[in-house]
Write a protein that holds these residues in place. Sequence first.
Motif, short mmCIF file in Angstrom:
data_model
loop_
_atom_site.label_atom_id
_atom_site.label_comp_id
_atom_site.label_asym_id
_atom_site.label_seq_id
_atom_site.Cartn_x
_atom_site.Cartn_y
_atom_site.Cartn_z
N MET A 68 0.84 -1.20 0.00
CA MET A 68 0.00 0.00 0.00
C MET A 68 0.87 1.24 0.00
SD MET A 68 -2.96 1.16 2.70
CE MET A 68 -1.80 1.48 4.03
N GLN A 69 0.69 2.10 -1.00
CA GLN A 69 1.45 3.33 -1.07
C GLN A 69 0.91 4.34 -0.07
OE1 GLN A 69 4.17 3.73 -3.07
NE2 GLN A 69 3.89 1.57 -3.56
N GLU A 70 1.82 5.17 0.48
CA GLU A 70 1.40 6.14 1.49
C GLU A 70 0.36 7.11 0.97
OE1 GLU A 70 4.43 8.11 3.75
OE2 GLU A 70 5.67 6.33 3.73
N ASN A 71 0.43 7.47 -0.32
CA ASN A 71 -0.53 8.43 -0.84
C ASN A 71 -1.93 7.83 -0.99
OD1 ASN A 71 -0.07 6.79 -3.02
ND2 ASN A 71 0.80 8.37 -4.33
N ILE A 101 -0.92 -2.16 9.41
CA ILE A 101 0.23 -2.48 10.26
C ILE A 101 -0.06 -3.75 11.06
CG2 ILE A 101 1.47 -1.75 12.34
CD1 ILE A 101 1.38 1.12 11.20
N LEU A 102 -1.26 -3.85 11.63
CA LEU A 102 -1.62 -5.03 12.43
C LEU A 102 -1.58 -6.30 11.59
CD1 LEU A 102 -4.60 -3.54 14.48
CD2 LEU A 102 -2.32 -4.11 15.35
N GLN A 103 -2.07 -6.23 10.38
CA GLN A 103 -2.05 -7.41 9.51
C GLN A 103 -0.62 -7.85 9.22
OE1 GLN A 103 -4.35 -6.57 5.94
NE2 GLN A 103 -6.05 -5.75 7.13
N LYS A 104 0.22 -6.86 8.92
CA LYS A 104 1.62 -7.16 8.59
C LYS A 104 2.36 -7.70 9.82
CE LYS A 104 4.88 -6.37 5.30
NZ LYS A 104 4.77 -6.69 3.87
N GLU A 105 2.14 -7.08 10.98
CA GLU A 105 2.80 -7.53 12.20
C GLU A 105 2.37 -8.95 12.58
OE1 GLU A 105 4.26 -4.00 15.06
OE2 GLU A 105 2.19 -4.61 15.35
N LEU A 121 3.62 6.56 12.43
CA LEU A 121 3.03 5.32 11.91
C LEU A 121 3.43 5.09 10.45
CD1 LEU A 121 -0.56 5.52 13.44
CD2 LEU A 121 1.20 3.84 14.02
N LYS A 122 3.44 6.17 9.68
CA LYS A 122 3.85 6.03 8.27
C LYS A 122 5.30 5.58 8.17
CE LYS A 122 0.68 9.36 6.12
NZ LYS A 122 0.58 10.65 5.39
N ARG A 128 6.85 1.95 6.67
CA ARG A 128 7.99 1.76 5.75
C ARG A 128 8.97 0.75 6.33
NH1 ARG A 128 7.07 7.41 5.03
NH2 ARG A 128 8.64 7.99 6.58
N ASP A 129 9.18 0.78 7.65
CA ASP A 129 10.05 -0.23 8.29
C ASP A 129 9.54 -1.64 8.03
OD1 ASP A 129 11.39 1.96 9.34
OD2 ASP A 129 10.67 1.65 11.40
N LEU A 130 8.23 -1.81 8.18
CA LEU A 130 7.62 -3.14 8.00
C LEU A 130 7.73 -3.65 6.57
CD1 LEU A 130 4.35 -2.88 10.12
CD2 LEU A 130 6.30 -4.36 10.60
N ASN A 131 7.87 -2.71 5.63
CA ASN A 131 7.94 -3.10 4.23
C ASN A 131 9.36 -3.01 3.67
OD1 ASN A 131 5.04 -3.55 3.05
ND2 ASN A 131 4.87 -1.85 4.50
N SER A 132 10.34 -2.95 4.58
CA SER A 132 11.74 -2.98 4.17
C SER A 132 12.19 -4.43 4.03
CB SER A 132 12.60 -2.24 5.21
OG SER A 132 12.59 -2.93 6.44
N ASP A 133 13.48 -4.64 3.92
CA ASP A 133 13.98 -6.01 3.73
C ASP A 133 14.28 -6.73 5.03
OD1 ASP A 133 16.12 -4.52 4.48
OD2 ASP A 133 17.43 -5.07 2.80
#
Length: 206
Positions: free
Chosen positions: A1-4, A16-20, A59-60, A64-69
């Motif tokens: 999901m893009q920030e915009n 975030i909750l789904q990713k975590e 949060l934004k 980005r941290d969650l979607n890093s490598d």
Amino acid sequence: MQENNIKSKEELIEKILQKEWDFFSKLHNIGGRASCQDNKEDFIIMRKAQWLTFNLETLKSYWRDLNSDKNPLFEKYARMMKDNMPDEYERIKDNLESVSLEKKALVNKIMLVYMEWEEEFFSFFPIYSSMGRPLYTFQDSLEDTSIETYLRGELYSYSEETLKSYYEYINSMYIDGINLAIKNMDIIAQMQGFKDSRDVEKYYRK
């Protein structure tokens, strides 16, 4: 999901909750799978309450941290092991990123503010606080990880950009006299059917 494409803070928190949860439920633990990894309901309550106390900018950055490598949740629990499982930590520490002096400084500054808030929560609500984690690292055991140890591990899992944003935010809250630790516990209380922390304290004091 893009920030915009983010329409609201609530929408971002849900992402975030789904990713975590995906990261957390798939972590490999020493000694086998932990029971909390099958308790999605409690995980969502605790994490959502925390994220609701954050501002959108931080949060934004964390998104980005969650979607890093990297997997920030692995980083968090691995860092916690330095205090509560030092022997095991020695075995995995080479898998962790090196920590810059700037990151250490940011973590220490945030810890000073947040631990003061936590101490106030324990002082104001002794019954409610006794239901959760102990406060200090010296109270760690194999069964219980303290707030201090957990918080330090959490903060070290954030990027420097997220830490900078978060520090600016909590510093502004501190100046305004807003205790985010108590706010966090108020939200958890509300999710469990109470009005706030005071209501929990009153209920169990009967």
